[in-house]
Design a protein around this motif. Structure first.
Motif, PDB file in Angstrom:
ATOM      1  N   MET A   1      41.245  36.275  40.641  1.00 50.05           N
ATOM      2  CA  MET A   1      40.794  36.324  39.250  1.00 50.05           C
ATOM      3  C   MET A   1      40.370  37.735  38.844  1.00 50.05           C
ATOM      4  O   MET A   1      40.591  38.147  37.725  1.00 50.05           O
ATOM      5  CB  MET A   1      39.656  35.309  39.063  1.00 50.05           C
ATOM      6  CG  MET A   1      39.207  35.172  37.646  1.00 50.05           C
ATOM      7  SD  MET A   1      40.560  34.542  36.635  1.00 50.05           S
ATOM      8  CE  MET A   1      39.762  34.352  35.105  1.00 50.05           C
ATOM      9  N   ASN A   2      39.756  38.455  39.789  1.00 51.90           N
ATOM     10  CA  ASN A   2      39.332  39.821  39.481  1.00 51.90           C
ATOM     11  C   ASN A   2      40.502  40.706  39.085  1.00 51.90           C
ATOM     12  O   ASN A   2      40.375  41.531  38.193  1.00 51.90           O
ATOM     13  CB  ASN A   2      38.615  40.445  40.679  1.00 51.90           C
ATOM     14  CG  ASN A   2      37.113  40.410  40.540  1.00 51.90           C
ATOM     15  OD1 ASN A   2      36.595  40.111  39.476  1.00 51.90           O
ATOM     16  ND2 ASN A   2      36.436  40.700  41.622  1.00 51.90           N
ATOM     17  N   ASP A   3      41.644  40.545  39.786  1.00 56.84           N
ATOM     18  CA  ASP A   3      42.820  41.358  39.477  1.00 56.84           C
ATOM     19  C   ASP A   3      43.306  41.097  38.059  1.00 56.84           C
ATOM     20  O   ASP A   3      43.645  42.032  37.332  1.00 56.84           O
ATOM     21  CB  ASP A   3      43.953  41.094  40.469  1.00 56.84           C
ATOM     22  CG  ASP A   3      43.705  41.751  41.817  1.00 56.84           C
ATOM     23  OD1 ASP A   3      42.778  42.581  41.919  1.00 56.84           O
ATOM     24  OD2 ASP A   3      44.445  41.427  42.760  1.00 56.84           O
ATOM     25  N   LEU A   4      43.329  39.837  37.670  1.00 60.03           N
ATOM     26  CA  LEU A   4      43.771  39.494  36.319  1.00 60.03           C
ATOM     27  C   LEU A   4      42.832  40.094  35.276  1.00 60.03           C
ATOM     28  O   LEU A   4      43.270  40.697  34.302  1.00 60.03           O
ATOM     29  CB  LEU A   4      43.870  37.982  36.147  1.00 60.03           C
ATOM     30  CG  LEU A   4      44.251  37.496  34.755  1.00 60.03           C
ATOM     31  CD1 LEU A   4      45.638  38.006  34.366  1.00 60.03           C
ATOM     32  CD2 LEU A   4      44.193  35.984  34.683  1.00 60.03           C
ATOM     33  N   ARG A   5      41.539  39.953  35.514  1.00 58.98           N
ATOM     34  CA  ARG A   5      40.555  40.513  34.577  1.00 58.98           C
ATOM     35  C   ARG A   5      40.679  42.031  34.494  1.00 58.98           C
ATOM     36  O   ARG A   5      40.676  42.603  33.400  1.00 58.98           O
ATOM     37  CB  ARG A   5      39.143  40.124  35.016  1.00 58.98           C
ATOM     38  CG  ARG A   5      38.062  40.598  34.037  1.00 58.98           C
ATOM     39  CD  ARG A   5      36.723  40.352  34.617  1.00 58.98           C
ATOM     40  NE  ARG A   5      36.702  40.996  35.920  1.00 58.98           N
ATOM     41  CZ  ARG A   5      35.690  41.676  36.405  1.00 58.98           C
ATOM     42  NH1 ARG A   5      34.591  41.754  35.748  1.00 58.98           N
ATOM     43  NH2 ARG A   5      35.756  42.259  37.581  1.00 58.98           N
ATOM     44  N   ASN A   6      40.835  42.685  35.631  1.00 57.50           N
ATOM     45  CA  ASN A   6      40.971  44.144  35.640  1.00 57.50           C
ATOM     46  C   ASN A   6      42.248  44.580  34.926  1.00 57.50           C
ATOM     47  O   ASN A   6      42.252  45.555  34.180  1.00 57.50           O
ATOM     48  CB  ASN A   6      40.960  44.677  37.066  1.00 57.50           C
ATOM     49  CG  ASN A   6      39.592  44.575  37.705  1.00 57.50           C
ATOM     50  OD1 ASN A   6      38.578  44.428  37.029  1.00 57.50           O
ATOM     51  ND2 ASN A   6      39.568  44.611  39.017  1.00 57.50           N
ATOM     52  N   ARG A   7      43.335  43.849  35.164  1.00 54.69           N
ATOM     53  CA  ARG A   7      44.599  44.192  34.510  1.00 54.69           C
ATOM     54  C   ARG A   7      44.468  44.041  32.997  1.00 54.69           C
ATOM     55  O   ARG A   7      44.961  44.870  32.233  1.00 54.69           O
ATOM     56  CB  ARG A   7      45.732  43.321  35.049  1.00 54.69           C
ATOM     57  CG  ARG A   7      47.096  43.862  34.696  1.00 54.69           C
ATOM     58  CD  ARG A   7      48.216  43.071  35.367  1.00 54.69           C
ATOM     59  NE  ARG A   7      48.107  42.906  36.794  1.00 54.69           N
ATOM     60  CZ  ARG A   7      48.557  43.765  37.701  1.00 54.69           C
ATOM     61  NH1 ARG A   7      49.141  44.878  37.315  1.00 54.69           N
ATOM     62  NH2 ARG A   7      48.438  43.516  38.989  1.00 54.69           N
ATOM     63  N   MET A 129      31.437  48.821  38.516  1.00 54.81           N
ATOM     64  CA  MET A 129      31.753  47.412  38.772  1.00 54.81           C
ATOM     65  C   MET A 129      31.475  47.050  40.234  1.00 54.81           C
ATOM     66  O   MET A 129      31.002  45.948  40.515  1.00 54.81           O
ATOM     67  CB  MET A 129      33.212  47.115  38.415  1.00 54.81           C
ATOM     68  CG  MET A 129      33.505  47.248  36.923  1.00 54.81           C
ATOM     69  SD  MET A 129      32.378  46.310  35.879  1.00 54.81           S
ATOM     70  CE  MET A 129      32.945  44.660  36.195  1.00 54.81           C
ATOM     71  N   LYS A 130      31.724  47.962  41.167  1.00 51.06           N
ATOM     72  CA  LYS A 130      31.430  47.696  42.575  1.00 51.06           C
ATOM     73  C   LYS A 130      29.929  47.516  42.786  1.00 51.06           C
ATOM     74  O   LYS A 130      29.498  46.612  43.498  1.00 51.06           O
ATOM     75  CB  LYS A 130      31.942  48.845  43.445  1.00 51.06           C
ATOM     76  CG  LYS A 130      33.424  48.839  43.669  1.00 51.06           C
ATOM     77  CD  LYS A 130      33.828  50.006  44.559  1.00 51.06           C
ATOM     78  CE  LYS A 130      35.325  50.086  44.689  1.00 51.06           C
ATOM     79  NZ  LYS A 130      35.730  51.278  45.474  1.00 51.06           N
ATOM     80  N   LYS A 131      29.139  48.388  42.174  1.00 48.51           N
ATOM     81  CA  LYS A 131      27.682  48.287  42.304  1.00 48.51           C
ATOM     82  C   LYS A 131      27.177  46.996  41.667  1.00 48.51           C
ATOM     83  O   LYS A 131      26.277  46.359  42.194  1.00 48.51           O
ATOM     84  CB  LYS A 131      27.011  49.489  41.647  1.00 48.51           C
ATOM     85  CG  LYS A 131      27.160  50.764  42.429  1.00 48.51           C
ATOM     86  CD  LYS A 131      26.497  51.922  41.716  1.00 48.51           C
ATOM     87  CE  LYS A 131      26.766  53.216  42.441  1.00 48.51           C
ATOM     88  NZ  LYS A 131      26.218  54.369  41.729  1.00 48.51           N
TER      89      LYS A 131
END
Length: 135
Positions: A1-7, A129-131
């Motif tokens: 899901m993260n990949d889709l949101r980031n894209r 976003m990582k933090k």
């Protein structure tokens, strides 16, 4: 899901940069001279960078930087080639936006600045976003 949101985020940024770039060309009479002369090319290269991020989401950010520079510089150097068939493409609006019209060395600096600024903003966002996820 993260990949889709980031894209999706990259796609939104990509289109925002396009709108800013077209605006920088359309409103030259109301923008400061420095902005109207330099920002269009920097924004074009920024669009290329974010396009690379869309396509190569799982790659390191520096891969997008390198690909963006190679692509942008290649387009600029291709403008030294002035055959009738490619000039016919360049005479269209889309052809001019993508391929440009004539070689200008300063465009290489503008592209580099646009890509570097995009990279820094992207790097700051990715680290933020990582933090945020670690909390």
């Amino acid at each position: 899901m993260n990949d889709l949101r980031n894209r999706v985020v990259y796609i939104i940024v990509f289109f925002m940069v396009i709108i800013l770039g077209i605006s920088s060309r359309s409103f030259t009479d109301v923008l400061p001279v420095f902005v109207s002369r330099h920002f269009g090319d920097a924004l074009w290269a920024s669009m290329v960078y974010f396009g690379c991020r869309i396509l190569f989401l799982k790659q390191r950010l520096l891969v997008s930087v390198c690909l963006s520079i190679v692509f942008s510089y290649s387009i600029e150097f291709s403008q030294l080639y002035q055959a009738d068939w490619i000039n016919a493409i360049r005479s269209t609006l889309l052809g001019a936006l993508i391929l440009g019209k004539g070689f200008l060395g300063i465009d290489l600096i503008r592209y580099t600045v646009g890509i570097v600024i995009s990279f820094v903003v992207d790097w700051l966002w990715v680290n933020h976003m990582k933090k945020k996820r670690m909390r």
